[in-house]
Design a protein around this motif. Sequence first.
Motif, mmCIF file in Angstrom:
data_model
loop_
_atom_site.group_PDB
_atom_site.id
_atom_site.type_symbol
_atom_site.label_atom_id
_atom_site.label_comp_id
_atom_site.label_asym_id
_atom_site.label_seq_id
_atom_site.Cartn_x
_atom_site.Cartn_y
_atom_site.Cartn_z
ATOM 1 N N PRO A 103 0.830 -1.216 0.000
ATOM 2 C CA PRO A 103 0.000 0.000 0.000
ATOM 3 C C PRO A 103 0.856 1.256 0.000
ATOM 4 N N GLY A 104 0.417 2.234 -0.782
ATOM 5 C CA GLY A 104 1.124 3.506 -0.830
ATOM 6 C C GLY A 104 2.391 3.500 -1.646
ATOM 7 N N ARG A 105 2.653 2.427 -2.378
ATOM 8 C CA ARG A 105 3.887 2.361 -3.175
ATOM 9 C C ARG A 105 3.842 3.374 -4.317
ATOM 10 N N VAL A 106 4.938 4.089 -4.494
ATOM 11 C CA VAL A 106 5.059 5.064 -5.584
ATOM 12 C C VAL A 106 5.718 4.375 -6.775
ATOM 13 N N ARG A 107 5.075 4.438 -7.927
ATOM 14 C CA ARG A 107 5.615 3.819 -9.140
ATOM 15 C C ARG A 107 6.239 4.889 -10.022
ATOM 16 N N ARG A 108 7.406 4.591 -10.567
ATOM 17 C CA ARG A 108 8.118 5.508 -11.451
ATOM 18 C C ARG A 108 8.445 4.810 -12.763
ATOM 19 N N GLY A 109 8.699 5.600 -13.791
ATOM 20 C CA GLY A 109 9.084 5.042 -15.072
ATOM 21 C C GLY A 109 10.508 4.523 -15.037
ATOM 22 N N PRO A 110 10.879 3.710 -16.021
ATOM 23 C CA PRO A 110 12.224 3.126 -16.033
ATOM 24 C C PRO A 110 13.301 4.186 -16.253
ATOM 25 N N PRO A 111 14.470 4.001 -15.666
ATOM 26 C CA PRO A 111 15.576 4.941 -15.896
ATOM 27 C C PRO A 111 16.097 4.824 -17.321
ATOM 28 N N ALA A 112 16.744 5.876 -17.775
ATOM 29 C CA ALA A 112 17.286 5.902 -19.135
ATOM 30 C C ALA A 112 18.442 4.914 -19.276
ATOM 31 N N LEU A 113 18.595 4.399 -20.476
ATOM 32 C CA LEU A 113 19.687 3.476 -20.784
ATOM 33 C C LEU A 113 20.436 3.995 -22.015
ATOM 34 N N PRO A 114 21.169 5.084 -21.864
ATOM 35 C CA PRO A 114 21.866 5.666 -23.011
ATOM 36 C C PRO A 114 22.908 4.713 -23.574
ATOM 37 N N GLY A 115 22.917 4.586 -24.889
ATOM 38 C CA GLY A 115 23.909 3.745 -25.546
ATOM 39 C C GLY A 115 23.495 2.307 -25.712
ATOM 40 N N LEU A 116 22.394 1.893 -25.082
ATOM 41 C CA LEU A 116 21.948 0.511 -25.218
ATOM 42 C C LEU A 116 20.928 0.396 -26.349
ATOM 43 N N PRO A 117 21.093 -0.606 -27.210
ATOM 44 C CA PRO A 117 20.198 -0.755 -28.362
ATOM 45 C C PRO A 117 18.890 -1.456 -27.986
ATOM 46 N N VAL A 118 18.093 -0.818 -27.103
ATOM 47 C CA VAL A 118 16.804 -1.376 -26.702
ATOM 48 C C VAL A 118 15.744 -0.869 -27.668
ATOM 49 N N GLU A 119 14.991 -1.786 -28.276
ATOM 50 C CA GLU A 119 13.983 -1.399 -29.241
ATOM 51 C C GLU A 119 12.860 -0.614 -28.571
ATOM 52 N N GLY A 121 9.489 0.475 -27.206
ATOM 53 C CA GLY A 121 8.412 -0.327 -26.651
ATOM 54 C C GLY A 121 8.885 -1.453 -25.757
ATOM 55 N N ASN A 122 10.205 -1.697 -25.704
ATOM 56 C CA ASN A 122 10.746 -2.777 -24.880
ATOM 57 C C ASN A 122 11.493 -2.275 -23.653
ATOM 58 N N GLY A 123 11.281 -1.019 -23.304
ATOM 59 C CA GLY A 123 12.038 -0.427 -22.209
ATOM 60 C C GLY A 123 11.729 -0.987 -20.840
ATOM 61 N N THR A 124 10.635 -1.747 -20.715
ATOM 62 C CA THR A 124 10.311 -2.354 -19.421
ATOM 63 C C THR A 124 10.532 -3.868 -19.429
ATOM 64 N N SER A 125 11.038 -4.410 -20.524
ATOM 65 C CA SER A 125 11.256 -5.846 -20.651
ATOM 66 C C SER A 125 12.657 -6.217 -20.198
ATOM 67 N N GLN A 126 12.752 -7.061 -19.167
ATOM 68 C CA GLN A 126 14.063 -7.466 -18.692
ATOM 69 C C GLN A 126 14.823 -8.233 -19.769
#
Length: 296
Positions: A103-119, A121-126
């Motif tokens: 309860p009360g957990r604050v959700r944030r967006g993923p941190p930036a990954l500069p230089g990584l070739p992440v497609e 729409g896949n920024g939250t996929s491990q």
Amino acid sequence: MSQLSRHPAEGGSAADVSGSASRRGSGPQWRQDDLDLRNRLYGRAGVARAEGVLLGRYGLGSTDEAFALMKDASQQFNIKLSTLADAVVRTPAPDAEAELWFPGRVRRGPPALPGLPVERGNGTSQGAVVAATLQRVLSITQTPMGNVQLNERGRLRLARHTGLNRYFTDFFAFVDTATTSCSQAAEQRRQVTVRDVESAPVFDDASRHAILQTGSRAAHSVPLVNRLGVPLGMVSSHHERPLTGFTHAELAALRQTGSDVGRWLAWHWNTVVLDALEHLHAAALRGPVDGTRSDA
């Protein structure tokens, strides 16, 4: 990468695992069926522990019900079953009768990954981030061979690899001893270079053989660290010839990648994995979940 563990897995027979060492004889080569047995025991152990936690917490009727809850949550949130099982065991239980686990957990967006070739729409996929991490490190170190390991229950579990044969990946599927570059890098929280595997004193015979037989003569390991510098995983490059070392710029780029990805892994745990746990908790309170059992 590290020495093949000699310790029995939780939930497995000590004789099963310790007997593997005697069955393989005096040479460095392990039999494939012994590797398969060890990996099945270790892979299943974490899931079995999580099933036990869920059985006791929610009064479920069987381990199949517990497995179905975890399988549903892992599929809904696109995380590995082993990762979710690890989270079930490691995360403090929700308050009794609580509708929400966090309860009360604050959700944030993923941190930036500069230089990584992440497609896009896949920024939250491990899986996507781990693949991009390996691609980035191999680009810096100029080699086609490498692997990524993630920390689960105090041991490193192989999560991604390329250019390495089956014996190598089976031998180093699980790592929980401090005898090679990735273990040293994790323990010392710094990059570690093995310039020549053949002559490096850190390896035992079995580990050295597993590395050399895949065509690697040198290795470099980079810890994936969170903001406190704690390693959450490891990425290692492997090289066909002995290394003379890397430039300051290359080491700085590798260190930055390790920091960026480590912070992302921490975010993923505190966001996506906790979302999956919250989903599992709500489903357990509602009642049984249908699911077909399969190996973890």
